[in-house]
Write an enzyme that holds these catalytic residues in place. Sequence first.
Site, PDB file in Angstrom:
ATOM      1  N   LYS A  68     -10.121 -47.757  -6.960  1.00 57.62           N
ATOM      2  CA  LYS A  68     -11.503 -47.532  -6.543  1.00 57.62           C
ATOM      3  C   LYS A  68     -11.672 -47.777  -5.042  1.00 57.62           C
ATOM      4  N   GLY A 132       5.550 -65.878 -21.041  1.00 58.58           N
ATOM      5  CA  GLY A 132       5.179 -66.531 -22.296  1.00 58.58           C
ATOM      6  C   GLY A 132       5.737 -65.752 -23.474  1.00 58.58           C
ATOM      7  N   GLY A 198       0.151 -34.539 -15.403  1.00 60.95           N
ATOM      8  CA  GLY A 198      -0.890 -35.116 -16.252  1.00 60.95           C
ATOM      9  C   GLY A 198      -2.255 -35.008 -15.596  1.00 60.95           C
ATOM     10  N   ALA A 199      -3.142 -34.189 -16.187  1.00 60.56           N
ATOM     11  CA  ALA A 199      -4.523 -34.081 -15.667  1.00 60.56           C
ATOM     12  C   ALA A 199      -5.433 -34.996 -16.476  1.00 60.56           C
ATOM     13  N   VAL A 201      -7.058 -39.202 -16.658  1.00 58.64           N
ATOM     14  CA  VAL A 201      -7.934 -39.982 -15.774  1.00 58.64           C
ATOM     15  C   VAL A 201      -7.197 -40.343 -14.474  1.00 58.64           C
ATOM     16  N   GLU A 221      -0.616 -29.912 -16.179  1.00 58.93           N
ATOM     17  CA  GLU A 221      -1.109 -30.477 -17.445  1.00 58.93           C
ATOM     18  C   GLU A 221      -0.501 -29.700 -18.608  1.00 58.93           C
ATOM     19  N   ALA A 286       1.739 -39.259 -14.428  1.00 58.25           N
ATOM     20  CA  ALA A 286       0.582 -39.972 -15.013  1.00 58.25           C
ATOM     21  C   ALA A 286       0.276 -39.340 -16.365  1.00 58.25           C
ATOM     22  N   HIS A 461     -39.296 -43.283  -9.398  1.00 57.28           N
ATOM     23  CA  HIS A 461     -39.129 -42.016  -8.683  1.00 57.28           C
ATOM     24  C   HIS A 461     -39.051 -42.278  -7.184  1.00 57.28           C
TER      25      HIS A 461
HETATM   26  P1  FAD Z   1      -3.133 -55.745 -18.160  1.00 56.10           P
HETATM   27  O1  FAD Z   1      -4.163 -55.539 -17.133  1.00 56.10           O
HETATM   28  O2  FAD Z   1      -1.951 -54.838 -18.159  1.00 56.10           O
HETATM   29  O3  FAD Z   1      -2.674 -57.259 -18.030  1.00 56.10           O
HETATM   30  C1  FAD Z   1      -1.671 -57.806 -18.812  1.00 56.10           C
HETATM   31  C2  FAD Z   1      -1.058 -58.974 -18.053  1.00 56.10           C
HETATM   32  O4  FAD Z   1      -0.205 -59.660 -18.932  1.00 56.10           O
HETATM   33  C3  FAD Z   1      -0.217 -58.553 -16.851  1.00 56.10           C
HETATM   34  O5  FAD Z   1      -0.516 -59.365 -15.753  1.00 56.10           O
HETATM   35  C4  FAD Z   1       1.199 -58.787 -17.325  1.00 56.10           C
HETATM   36  O6  FAD Z   1       2.082 -59.107 -16.263  1.00 56.10           O
HETATM   37  C5  FAD Z   1       1.000 -59.979 -18.249  1.00 56.10           C
HETATM   38  N1  FAD Z   1       2.032 -60.151 -19.263  1.00 56.10           N
HETATM   39  C6  FAD Z   1       2.531 -59.231 -20.128  1.00 56.10           C
HETATM   40  N2  FAD Z   1       3.433 -59.794 -20.955  1.00 56.10           N
HETATM   41  C7  FAD Z   1       3.512 -61.109 -20.590  1.00 56.10           C
HETATM   42  C8  FAD Z   1       4.263 -62.204 -21.068  1.00 56.10           C
HETATM   43  N3  FAD Z   1       5.072 -62.093 -22.109  1.00 56.10           N
HETATM   44  N4  FAD Z   1       4.108 -63.408 -20.450  1.00 56.10           N
HETATM   45  C9  FAD Z   1       3.244 -63.543 -19.402  1.00 56.10           C
HETATM   46  N5  FAD Z   1       2.504 -62.542 -18.936  1.00 56.10           N
HETATM   47  C10 FAD Z   1       2.630 -61.336 -19.522  1.00 56.10           C
HETATM   48  N6  FAD Z   1      -9.713 -49.208 -16.689  1.00 56.10           N
HETATM   49  C11 FAD Z   1     -11.043 -49.209 -16.522  1.00 56.10           C
HETATM   50  O7  FAD Z   1     -11.769 -49.664 -17.416  1.00 56.10           O
HETATM   51  N7  FAD Z   1     -11.621 -48.721 -15.380  1.00 56.10           N
HETATM   52  C12 FAD Z   1     -10.881 -48.194 -14.388  1.00 56.10           C
HETATM   53  O8  FAD Z   1     -11.425 -47.763 -13.376  1.00 56.10           O
HETATM   54  C13 FAD Z   1      -9.479 -48.163 -14.526  1.00 56.10           C
HETATM   55  N8  FAD Z   1      -8.696 -47.670 -13.555  1.00 56.10           N
HETATM   56  C14 FAD Z   1      -7.340 -47.691 -13.700  1.00 56.10           C
HETATM   57  C15 FAD Z   1      -6.558 -47.143 -12.693  1.00 56.10           C
HETATM   58  C16 FAD Z   1      -5.190 -47.137 -12.810  1.00 56.10           C
HETATM   59  C17 FAD Z   1      -4.348 -46.554 -11.711  1.00 56.10           C
HETATM   60  C18 FAD Z   1      -4.573 -47.710 -13.963  1.00 56.10           C
HETATM   61  C19 FAD Z   1      -3.075 -47.755 -14.108  1.00 56.10           C
HETATM   62  C20 FAD Z   1      -5.344 -48.246 -14.982  1.00 56.10           C
HETATM   63  C21 FAD Z   1      -6.742 -48.227 -14.861  1.00 56.10           C
HETATM   64  N9  FAD Z   1      -7.565 -48.719 -15.868  1.00 56.10           N
HETATM   65  C22 FAD Z   1      -8.913 -48.709 -15.715  1.00 56.10           C
HETATM   66  C23 FAD Z   1      -7.017 -49.291 -17.103  1.00 56.10           C
HETATM   67  C24 FAD Z   1      -7.006 -50.826 -17.001  1.00 56.10           C
HETATM   68  O9  FAD Z   1      -6.249 -51.208 -15.884  1.00 56.10           O
HETATM   69  C25 FAD Z   1      -6.444 -51.426 -18.270  1.00 56.10           C
HETATM   70  O10 FAD Z   1      -7.164 -50.956 -19.384  1.00 56.10           O
HETATM   71  C26 FAD Z   1      -6.544 -52.938 -18.214  1.00 56.10           C
HETATM   72  O11 FAD Z   1      -5.846 -53.464 -17.117  1.00 56.10           O
HETATM   73  C27 FAD Z   1      -5.998 -53.566 -19.503  1.00 56.10           C
HETATM   74  O12 FAD Z   1      -6.167 -54.947 -19.441  1.00 56.10           O
HETATM   75  P2  FAD Z   1      -5.191 -55.942 -20.213  1.00 56.10           P
HETATM   76  O13 FAD Z   1      -5.626 -57.311 -19.819  1.00 56.10           O
HETATM   77  O14 FAD Z   1      -5.144 -55.572 -21.641  1.00 56.10           O
HETATM   78  O15 FAD Z   1      -3.730 -55.642 -19.635  1.00 56.10           O
HETATM   79  P1  NAD Z   2      -4.411 -40.088 -19.959  1.00 55.67           P
HETATM   80  O1  NAD Z   2      -4.098 -40.227 -21.395  1.00 55.67           O
HETATM   81  O2  NAD Z   2      -5.796 -40.225 -19.479  1.00 55.67           O
HETATM   82  O3  NAD Z   2      -3.915 -38.641 -19.460  1.00 55.67           O
HETATM   83  C1  NAD Z   2      -2.602 -38.210 -19.575  1.00 55.67           C
HETATM   84  C2  NAD Z   2      -2.590 -36.693 -19.438  1.00 55.67           C
HETATM   85  O4  NAD Z   2      -1.246 -36.290 -19.323  1.00 55.67           O
HETATM   86  C3  NAD Z   2      -3.180 -35.984 -20.651  1.00 55.67           C
HETATM   87  O5  NAD Z   2      -4.077 -34.981 -20.224  1.00 55.67           O
HETATM   88  C4  NAD Z   2      -1.963 -35.412 -21.345  1.00 55.67           C
HETATM   89  O6  NAD Z   2      -2.228 -34.215 -22.045  1.00 55.67           O
HETATM   90  C5  NAD Z   2      -1.041 -35.160 -20.162  1.00 55.67           C
HETATM   91  N1  NAD Z   2       0.372 -35.131 -20.505  1.00 55.67           N
HETATM   92  C6  NAD Z   2       1.031 -35.897 -21.412  1.00 55.67           C
HETATM   93  N2  NAD Z   2       2.347 -35.583 -21.406  1.00 55.67           N
HETATM   94  C7  NAD Z   2       2.511 -34.613 -20.479  1.00 55.67           C
HETATM   95  C8  NAD Z   2       3.630 -33.881 -20.006  1.00 55.67           C
HETATM   96  N3  NAD Z   2       4.842 -34.104 -20.489  1.00 55.67           N
HETATM   97  N4  NAD Z   2       3.442 -32.956 -19.044  1.00 55.67           N
HETATM   98  C9  NAD Z   2       2.200 -32.735 -18.533  1.00 55.67           C
HETATM   99  N5  NAD Z   2       1.100 -33.391 -18.959  1.00 55.67           N
HETATM  100  C10 NAD Z   2       1.253 -34.316 -19.907  1.00 55.67           C
HETATM  101  O7  NAD Z   2      -3.427 -41.099 -19.233  1.00 55.67           O
HETATM  102  P2  NAD Z   2      -3.387 -41.611 -17.728  1.00 55.67           P
HETATM  103  O8  NAD Z   2      -4.182 -40.720 -16.850  1.00 55.67           O
HETATM  104  O9  NAD Z   2      -1.954 -41.861 -17.440  1.00 55.67           O
HETATM  105  O10 NAD Z   2      -4.136 -42.994 -17.839  1.00 55.67           O
HETATM  106  C11 NAD Z   2      -3.602 -44.045 -18.673  1.00 55.67           C
HETATM  107  C12 NAD Z   2      -4.697 -44.939 -19.180  1.00 55.67           C
HETATM  108  O11 NAD Z   2      -5.286 -45.668 -18.125  1.00 55.67           O
HETATM  109  C13 NAD Z   2      -5.782 -44.147 -19.870  1.00 55.67           C
HETATM  110  O12 NAD Z   2      -5.830 -44.571 -21.207  1.00 55.67           O
HETATM  111  C14 NAD Z   2      -7.036 -44.489 -19.175  1.00 55.67           C
HETATM  112  O13 NAD Z   2      -8.044 -44.874 -20.074  1.00 55.67           O
HETATM  113  C15 NAD Z   2      -6.694 -45.665 -18.288  1.00 55.67           C
HETATM  114  N6  NAD Z   2      -7.358 -45.418 -17.000  1.00 55.67           N
HETATM  115  C16 NAD Z   2      -8.723 -45.479 -16.970  1.00 55.67           C
HETATM  116  C17 NAD Z   2      -9.388 -45.193 -15.802  1.00 55.67           C
HETATM  117  C18 NAD Z   2     -10.871 -45.247 -15.784  1.00 55.67           C
HETATM  118  O14 NAD Z   2     -11.447 -45.831 -16.682  1.00 55.67           O
HETATM  119  N7  NAD Z   2     -11.528 -44.668 -14.788  1.00 55.67           N
HETATM  120  C19 NAD Z   2      -8.690 -44.823 -14.668  1.00 55.67           C
HETATM  121  C20 NAD Z   2      -7.314 -44.743 -14.745  1.00 55.67           C
HETATM  122  C21 NAD Z   2      -6.659 -45.057 -15.925  1.00 55.67           C
END
Ligand code: FAD
Ligand code: NAD
Length: 485
Positions: A68, A132, A198-199, A201, A221, A286, A461
């Site tokens: 973000k 852990g 991957g198209a 999020v 995609e 992605a 408004h």
């Molecule tokens: P994580 O955030 O993955 O945290 C898990 C933690 O556990 C990590 O620190 C890991 O190192 C630790 N861990 C794992 N196993 C162990 C172990 N055995 N011992 C100790 N520590 C351990 N979601 C949104 O809602 N809004 C967004 O805008 C958004 N943007 C995103 C953008 C990107 C590029 C990506 C990749 C993801 C995005 N997401 C977004 C998804 C979001 O990041 C995840 O849904 C969220 O982080 C999940 O939270 P979590 O706590 O389950 O796992």
């Molecule tokens: P995603 O599931 O959103 O999208 C993956 C895309 O890749 C899909 O459209 C799928 O059809 C396509 N795909 C799969 N295999 C493929 C292939 N072999 N070749 C071409 N296309 C293929 O997954 P993501 O974008 O990697 O995001 C992962 C997770 O992180 C999501 O579950 C999302 O909720 C979370 N996330 C959330 C936010 C947000 O809330 N704004 C932002 C980033 C990530």
Amino acid sequence: MSTDVKQPAGLADSFDVIVIGGGPAGYPAAIRAAQNKLSVACIDEWKNRDGAPAFGGTCLNAGCIPSKALLESSELYYRLHEEFAQHGIKVAGAQLDLAQMQKRKSGIVRGMTQGILALFKGAGVTPLQGHGRLLAGRKVGFVAHDGTRRTLSARHVVLASGSAPIELRSAPFKAPYIVDSWGALDLDAVPKRLGVIGAGVIGLELGSVWRRLGAEVVVLEALPDFLTFADQQLAKEALRHFKKQGLDIRLGAKVTGAAVSGNAVDVAYTDAKGEQHLSVDRLVVAIGRRPYTKDLLANDSGVELDERGFIKVDEHCHTGAENVWAIGDCVRGPMLAHKGKEEGVMVADLIAGRFGEMNYKVVPSVIYTAPEIAWVGLTEEQVKASGRDYKVGVFPFLASGRARAMEQAAGFAKLIAARDDDEILGVHVIGPLAGELIAEAVLAMEYSASSEDLQRTIHAHPTLSEALHEAALAADKRAIDSLNR
Ligand code: FAD
Ligand code: NAD
């Protein structure tokens, strides 16, 4: 600078609650459990690129927050070039300073992750940085980053180990050329040509960042349709805008191979026309994320995984092993930070004998592109498939004075309500600050509001929120500020 926390001498070995994972699911669970007067430790093993341990998981370190930060910066850069003149503001000589943009992003991440330590301190949570592992009988094997080993025990254990990017066999990661989303957030130069597989999020958000900063972006995609999980009227509108912005989105494109050659990546894929080739400077893969449970569970821990690797849980996130819970990306449901957070809070309250429940029907989704995309509840396709008779109201931002004043009049707000009892079934917004606007719809649906409830609610408004008000009115063909069709 190391942010490793010095472990206090004489640290307790036994806690009411041990949370494994300090991401947006785990750290709120730990804080709420401490608020509930339980003794709590939170174990997290995340280390950043510089080797510094940090709480916050994927979201704060490599996901929601850094993405973000860059979306905001790149949007400002884009608007400065494409929009400011429209406002009557002439800017000469504006230049991109990517190093500063990245520095700002890193500063925000550092501030937020260190903030968790301050929150832990305030709440009385013991932070433990290292690995852990759940053993039998709610014992937890802990290996600190310095290699020190201890066996801890807890009355309750909460697993919050998160997720990891899925690697594509035909395009394995090879930094700095073929990277995952974390790598795509850390590029130190704007690639001339960027490929994204991957198209979804991530593909759309990060593709938008680099497109706005000047890269030619091609998104491949596999599926023939765009944003299949979203309302299709909204998906069509989104695709139109992204194409206009120069994102080259190729649907039905199946990648068969990717190889680094010199300083470029050659990508081979097939589509309806046959075999295709693409040469890019950087390739982002992605294609989704998978649950991460590496070395998390001893064989006799009593916790089971499903066929896709998610930790099995019931609707209250209980694993079936006595007093062991699991939350966030490592369990079923959307992989979203706010979903994990609420699961964490629910579990911590249930452990303390309080009320706790998740309403999975009203988890909002937001895609932080421009225009922004947000929804809650059912898509029109899902409502149609359910057989329930429904009505739809749509309000275009073109008719919103505030959106026009902001020079952001693209998109619409759409509300779907049941014909029988007027219950709001779904709300879908594409337009300015859609992610903020959707909160009103989430609240309305949480309280089982009808479209009439929204119609009778006064909206200030001129605000963007009037779009939701007018969409609700439009569902009964009573919109004031747009034509009722
Ligand atoms: P994580 O955030 O993955 O945290 C898990 C933690 O556990 C990590 O620190 C890991 O190192 C630790 N861990 C794992 N196993 C162990 C172990 N055995 N011992 C100790 N520590 C351990 N979601 C949104 O809602 N809004 C967004 O805008 C958004 N943007 C995103 C953008 C990107 C590029 C990506 C990749 C993801 C995005 N997401 C977004 C998804 C979001 O990041 C995840 O849904 C969220 O982080 C999940 O939270 P979590 O706590 O389950 O796992
Ligand atoms: P995603 O599931 O959103 O999208 C993956 C895309 O890749 C899909 O459209 C799928 O059809 C396509 N795909 C799969 N295999 C493929 C292939 N072999 N070749 C071409 N296309 C293929 O997954 P993501 O974008 O990697 O995001 C992962 C997770 O992180 C999501 O579950 C999302 O909720 C979370 N996330 C959330 C936010 C947000 O809330 N704004 C932002 C980033 C990530």
